[in-house]
Design a protein around this motif. Structure first.
Motif, mmCIF file in Angstrom:
data_model
loop_
_atom_site.group_PDB
_atom_site.id
_atom_site.type_symbol
_atom_site.label_atom_id
_atom_site.label_comp_id
_atom_site.label_asym_id
_atom_site.label_seq_id
_atom_site.Cartn_x
_atom_site.Cartn_y
_atom_site.Cartn_z
ATOM 1 N N GLN A 36 -45.123 58.475 15.993
ATOM 2 C CA GLN A 36 -45.301 57.109 15.509
ATOM 3 C C GLN A 36 -46.065 56.254 16.525
ATOM 4 N N LEU A 37 -45.723 56.419 17.799
ATOM 5 C CA LEU A 37 -46.389 55.655 18.854
ATOM 6 C C LEU A 37 -47.884 55.922 18.848
ATOM 7 N N LYS A 38 -48.281 57.181 18.857
ATOM 8 C CA LYS A 38 -49.709 57.528 18.891
ATOM 9 C C LYS A 38 -50.415 57.086 17.612
ATOM 10 N N HIS A 39 -49.739 57.207 16.489
ATOM 11 C CA HIS A 39 -50.314 56.791 15.208
ATOM 12 C C HIS A 39 -50.569 55.280 15.187
ATOM 13 N N LEU A 40 -49.589 54.504 15.619
ATOM 14 C CA LEU A 40 -49.699 53.041 15.526
ATOM 15 C C LEU A 40 -50.544 52.435 16.645
ATOM 16 N N GLU A 41 -50.682 53.139 17.747
ATOM 17 C CA GLU A 41 -51.560 52.659 18.822
ATOM 18 C C GLU A 41 -53.025 52.639 18.386
ATOM 19 N N LYS A 42 -53.351 53.322 17.310
ATOM 20 C CA LYS A 42 -54.720 53.279 16.769
ATOM 21 C C LYS A 42 -55.015 51.935 16.111
ATOM 22 N N PHE A 43 -53.966 51.227 15.696
ATOM 23 C CA PHE A 43 -54.131 49.990 14.925
ATOM 24 C C PHE A 43 -53.790 48.723 15.706
ATOM 25 N N PHE A 44 -52.852 48.835 16.665
ATOM 26 C CA PHE A 44 -52.346 47.665 17.378
ATOM 27 C C PHE A 44 -52.698 47.729 18.861
ATOM 28 N N THR A 45 -52.985 46.568 19.444
ATOM 29 C CA THR A 45 -53.277 46.535 20.881
ATOM 30 C C THR A 45 -52.031 46.766 21.712
ATOM 31 N N LYS A 46 -50.841 46.428 21.171
ATOM 32 C CA LYS A 46 -49.602 46.624 21.907
ATOM 33 C C LYS A 46 -48.519 47.157 20.977
ATOM 34 N N VAL A 47 -47.933 48.306 21.350
ATOM 35 C CA VAL A 47 -46.855 48.912 20.566
ATOM 36 C C VAL A 47 -45.647 49.088 21.480
ATOM 37 N N TYR A 48 -44.503 48.629 21.002
ATOM 38 C CA TYR A 48 -43.253 48.744 21.742
ATOM 39 C C TYR A 48 -42.292 49.649 20.974
ATOM 40 N N ILE A 49 -41.356 50.235 21.696
ATOM 41 C CA ILE A 49 -40.299 51.027 21.077
ATOM 42 C C ILE A 49 -38.972 50.330 21.347
ATOM 43 N N SER A 50 -38.289 49.955 20.272
ATOM 44 C CA SER A 50 -36.974 49.320 20.375
ATOM 45 C C SER A 50 -35.911 50.412 20.301
ATOM 46 N N SER A 51 -35.018 50.408 21.297
ATOM 47 C CA SER A 51 -33.996 51.447 21.345
ATOM 48 C C SER A 51 -32.771 50.950 22.092
ATOM 49 N N LYS A 52 -31.636 51.544 21.769
ATOM 50 C CA LYS A 52 -30.400 51.213 22.481
ATOM 51 C C LYS A 52 -30.470 51.672 23.934
ATOM 52 N N ASP A 53 -31.121 52.828 24.154
ATOM 53 C CA ASP A 53 -31.191 53.408 25.493
ATOM 54 C C ASP A 53 -32.507 54.169 25.633
ATOM 55 N N SER A 54 -33.418 53.662 26.424
ATOM 56 C CA SER A 54 -34.736 54.300 26.554
ATOM 57 C C SER A 54 -34.691 55.579 27.383
ATOM 58 N N SER A 55 -33.590 55.831 28.082
ATOM 59 C CA SER A 55 -33.525 57.028 28.934
ATOM 60 C C SER A 55 -33.505 58.321 28.113
ATOM 61 N N PHE A 57 -35.698 59.134 26.051
ATOM 62 C CA PHE A 57 -37.092 59.529 25.863
ATOM 63 C C PHE A 57 -37.676 60.024 27.187
ATOM 64 N N ASP A 58 -38.449 61.099 27.121
ATOM 65 C CA ASP A 58 -39.033 61.641 28.349
ATOM 66 C C ASP A 58 -40.541 61.418 28.415
ATOM 67 N N PHE A 59 -41.003 60.320 27.815
ATOM 68 C CA PHE A 59 -42.420 59.977 27.879
ATOM 69 C C PHE A 59 -42.554 58.501 28.223
ATOM 70 N N LYS A 60 -43.738 58.124 28.677
ATOM 71 C CA LYS A 60 -43.980 56.736 29.075
ATOM 72 C C LYS A 60 -44.384 55.914 27.864
ATOM 73 N N ALA A 61 -43.807 54.735 27.771
ATOM 74 C CA ALA A 61 -44.122 53.799 26.692
ATOM 75 C C ALA A 61 -43.562 52.436 27.093
ATOM 76 N N SER A 62 -43.871 51.430 26.313
ATOM 77 C CA SER A 62 -43.289 50.101 26.519
ATOM 78 C C SER A 62 -42.017 50.025 25.675
ATOM 79 N N PHE A 63 -40.875 50.040 26.343
ATOM 80 C CA PHE A 63 -39.587 50.037 25.653
ATOM 81 C C PHE A 63 -38.956 48.650 25.686
#
Length: 193
Positions: A36-55, A57-63
């Motif tokens: 989803q991140l890679k798909h939506l980064e094609k359309f938006f200048t900034k994409v965030y991931i909302s989560s209870k606990d970002s730990s 995930f084992d990849f870099k993103a704006s959480f």
């Protein structure tokens, strides 16, 4: 590129799936969230991931991590956290388990959105798609009230707000992966990019 933040909600309990769907592999990606991140980064200048606990995930993103609450798994918490962190007056939201959303859908929502609305939300013949739409800061206090009253139903909030409904005929782009059978079917769909 759309210069309004996109938020992928990936903090649900996934009780119907039986495992954290945000971490399920999808297409050529290790997780549905990365897809989803890679798909939506094609359309938006900034994409965030909302989560209870970002730990988890084992990849870099704006959480954007949820504010701390006692075992509440609801988008309400995510919205409050987003309003606290971001300064923008509005943002686009999509759930992590809606992988077939298209640029055409997103563009149509933004074309229909104006400042007079609290939210602009996708609709189909199956009903409202509250996790696919544009939310305005005018709803910030309503989300805080919901949390205080332990009411986490987005439909209730939207029906009691100034909401613009945008109708879409094609329901497949809003396919949700809630159950293992839906996930397995989605893996075979041709619209996987």
């Amino acid at each position: 590129m759309i210069d309004i933040p996109c938020i992928i909600f990936a903090g649900g309990r996934s009780s119907r799936m039986g495992k954290d769907k945000a971490l399920l592999p999808f297409a050529s990606f290790k997780t549905l969230t990365q897809y989803q991140l890679k798909h939506l980064e094609k359309f938006f200048t900034k994409v965030y991931i909302s989560s209870k606990d970002s730990s988890k995930f084992d990849f870099k993103a704006s959480f954007i991590e949820d504010i701390k609450t006692d075992n509440i798994y609801a988008p309400t918490i995510g919205f409050i956290s987003i309003f606290e962190l971001l300064q923008e007056d509005k943002f686009f939201v999509i759930s992590v388990d809606t992988p077939f959303i298209t640029l055409d859908v997103i563009k149509k929502l933004f074309q229909e959105d104006t400042q007079e609305f609290d939210a602009t939300i996708a609709y189909t013949s199956l009903g409202m798609q509250p996790m696919c739409g544009i939310y305005h800061r005018s709803l910030e206090n309503s989300f805080k009230d919901m949390l205080q009253n332990n009411n986490h139903k987005l439909g209730f909030l939207l029906k009691n707000s100034k909401m613009k409904k945008v109708f879409f005929e094609d329901e497949t782009v809003f396919t949700n992966l809630n159950y293992p059978s839906e996930y397995e079917k989605a893996l075979t769909m041709k619209s996987i990019r």
